[in-house]
Design a protein around this motif. Sequence first.
Motif: not given
Lengths: 272, 770
Positions: B668-671, B761-770, B711-721
Amino acid sequence: MNAARAGALAGVTVASGAAVLAGPLAASVPGGLLLAFVLPGLAITEAMFRPGRLDIGVVERLVLIPALSLAVLVLGGLGLWAVGGSLNQAGWLSIAAAVALIATGVAVARPRIAPAAGAAESATRISTAAGATPRPGSKWRLSRRRLFRDVLPLTLALALISGIGWWSFTDSERTYDTAVVTLSATPPGAVDADGNRSVQVTATGLDAGRGPYRLVLSGTAGAELSEHRLTPDTAGEWSGRVSVPGTERVTMDLFRDGETAAFRTVIIAAAQ
Amino acid sequence: MGEETVVIRLPAETVKRTPGPDDTVMMRLPETGPKKPPAADDTVVISKVPGDLKPTEKAGRKRPVGDDTVIIRLPGNNKDTGRKRSVGDDTVIIRLPGTGKPKTPGSTPRKRPVTDDTVIIRLPQTPKKTPVIAGRATVDRRSVGDETVVIRLPSTPKPEPKPTGPVDLGYAPWVLALSSLGVVLVALSYGGGRHESTWAMTAYWIGQIIVFTPVVFRLLSRLAGVAESFLLVIGLATNQYMLKWMYSPDQFRFPDELQHWMATTLITESGQLFRPNQALPPAVHFPGLAEMGAAVSGLTGLSVTASGTIVAGVAHLIFVGMLFAAVLRGSNSPAMAGVACVTYATAMHYLFFNSMFLYQTAALPFFMLTVWAHRRWRTGGGRKFVAIAIAGIAMTTVSHHVTAFALVATLGLLALTEVVLEKPRPWVTLALPAVAATLVACWIGFVAQDVVAYLEAPIDSLRASLNQMFGDSSEPATVTPPVPVVQLAVQGAGLLGLLILFLAVARDMLLRKDRDAWRWAALVGGGVFFAGNGARFLGSGGPEIAGRLSTFTYVPMSIIAAIAIVYAVQLIPPKDESGRRWLSAPPPGLSVTTGRRLAGQVYLGTALITVLMIGARTGGWPPVSALLPGPYLPAAYERSVDAFGVDAAYWQAATLPHGTRVGGDITAVALSSTYGRMDPVREVGELFYADQWTAEQDDRARGLGLAYLVVDERLSDDLPPNDAYFQNDPMAGRLTEPIPASDLTKFDRINGISRLYDNGHVRIYQMGVS
């Protein structure tokens, strides 16, 4: 470098420059590649190492040409930037073409300013590693044996690599080409006098065949605030401005036709 | 100058003994000029199996290629006198007596009596009793009593070289055609991987071997001249670059490549250098690669991705070509140059990190260019090579920091060995390392000051690892995941083979009292290679540090391996008259084996280098679990970049202010920092691993200045290689199960956080107060 050879080099440089500036992609690609990887390095090599002298081998010459060409671009780019120039197409073209033409001029002029021929010859070292440079008279002839031993297998290798490269590219692109359906909202603005906030909501990748789509807004307690019918355009996109209460945490759910579970959701936190 | 004479002296007892390593013929060619390279280039020891002792073998068994064939380099002789010659190659291959019918009518050894051990080598078109003809070697005298053959070489000054024929490519075209079939197989395996076919991995390994091994075999046969060797080496490099490109042909997917895509794009968009690049800030001050990419893009009109692919490929080929040219100059042997190049092709990072669109890829060719130019300067090439070397130093300095440091160290090593070994001391050789050190120091001191802080991080990590191993650190140790036994065995076998070759060459040089400064420098560099391999065991970052170090130290190691293989340095020397084995004096000169020994060495050498290649593929990049492209895997670099992640990044670029601080997993940070133009926040692992959002997480987010979280919900699918979801992952090496899905969806339940983007799959959250 003799005049004919220098003229040819200068002519190719000018033609490549013209192709870069004015040509379609089919012309600008070969022209640009020649200017980037061949012409400046070739001209500098000719200026530094005169043909006929065996102080540099064919292998070394072959490798030096692209290396020096890239060095011209990088160091020339730094120089151009340092004097306030812009590294756009004209800038790169100026660097590559200017160096190629100047070095060609030096290569032509050099025999006249070089030391006497005898002195030069005595300084020449013939190295076995460098190998002998083929004389202009020795021509490469396409004999039947050479056709079978060299041309046929190299053509086969080239065809195999090109073909599989193209297949690999299209296969990767096809695999990657997944339809992505998104629902998004811009960061909400400030609360207006009515206590509401305006949010630009966009849905992309919508398949018209799965519509009509519904966008349902619900408040903090889960009560439905409003419902919008989305009609995507031909590109499968819908965009609209939605007003949400500033004090509520609003959930926007996107539904396909006939489905009861939202398949995309965005949430706008309450203003504080 | 007088005539140059070659003396072939046969041991008197050969008739009575079984053939062995002592059955040698030595040819020593005198120096032809004041700056001639050391005698190593001019001395050939020819192993000879007495034909009369092996009647059955001679009559009944088909001999391998190269049987009893000796390759002799005759300086300055350009006449086409051998069985097989190439343009630019002064190698003459002479078939020794007893080997059957000569293949070239012009090269005819005279038959000899059974009891006579004298070899008469008659070179083509050489009359039996004629005066010496300029430019041609002739058999001059035969002395039966001392079993000596005298070959008189042409007197100096040498004549103008005769016009050479067309380039003789030998078997290289057919070998490369075969190698290309391997490329096809690997490409099909990549396609199979994308579609999750079960046969893909088998096809991959078969393809890798077909790409690589035939080229190695041909080069090791030592029958290829300069043109053929060079074509083989460049053809192999091209084929291997194709393998790298076809892994991800449609776009860059590796994070570092994306970062340099960004750097290049900034130049194409602005026309300016040194624009801030938040994806990789230190790269801003090393613009070599980005300039190359921007120039090619600007000149051709191609996209940055296509231009970057071309630039990386050309830089890779220049590097290999320069390595070939440098070793060829140093050894005068196309076989040595070729074997050194194919051995280097087994470096851990050769196929990926050293040929990716990364700033190191742009610096490496100029690293080798400088080394080559230094060699040419020190062997009498003149000031023009100093100019080329300085240009190479400048290019390396503005292209990549670590390569620039490695260049200073390499030039320093080359100069020091020369100063130590040669008399009178050639102090002038220290000039180039001094220039390099000054240029690099000035660039870092005045332009790229931030690189110091950038390089502190890995040094601190190394120090922490050393502390954990030897100190009393209370930090929890990271657990490196166990490496499969097969992988360890392959890599271990390769390293062991290299170590044996290294020790054999070291022993040989010591006992021979070798004074060649470049060989000693290569030996010291080879020693550093083995020391660097020790870094593998220094914590989780150890393998990466060792791999990156080996990019440079594997160059001298490859040269040492090539010396050992091509010159058949004795691995287990025979005992001498005093019964000493390891301290016995090696045979004079450098030996060229023939016959079955040569065939055995070709097979063994090919096997060793192939094992090294397999070890590099399993231990290099991508990791074994991602050797083939395929569906999404969490935090698996190339395997994690798909349409969902890229779309999210493009949304950020279109919606959010550029430079907004965005966090996420490795992908995510790379992209976000490249396609998305955001300022990446990498230390967000704790926010993901927390099962509840508390004030602690809130403080952490504020402390990081985090504005958005991907947040990519697919992180919960598998361990990172690679055993980490995040850069600076607090759980690196300790993960036993994937992140629970509830930890990833907790952000939906936090009142102050908005979810502004969702693609399934991918969600983007705005942190803190809107």
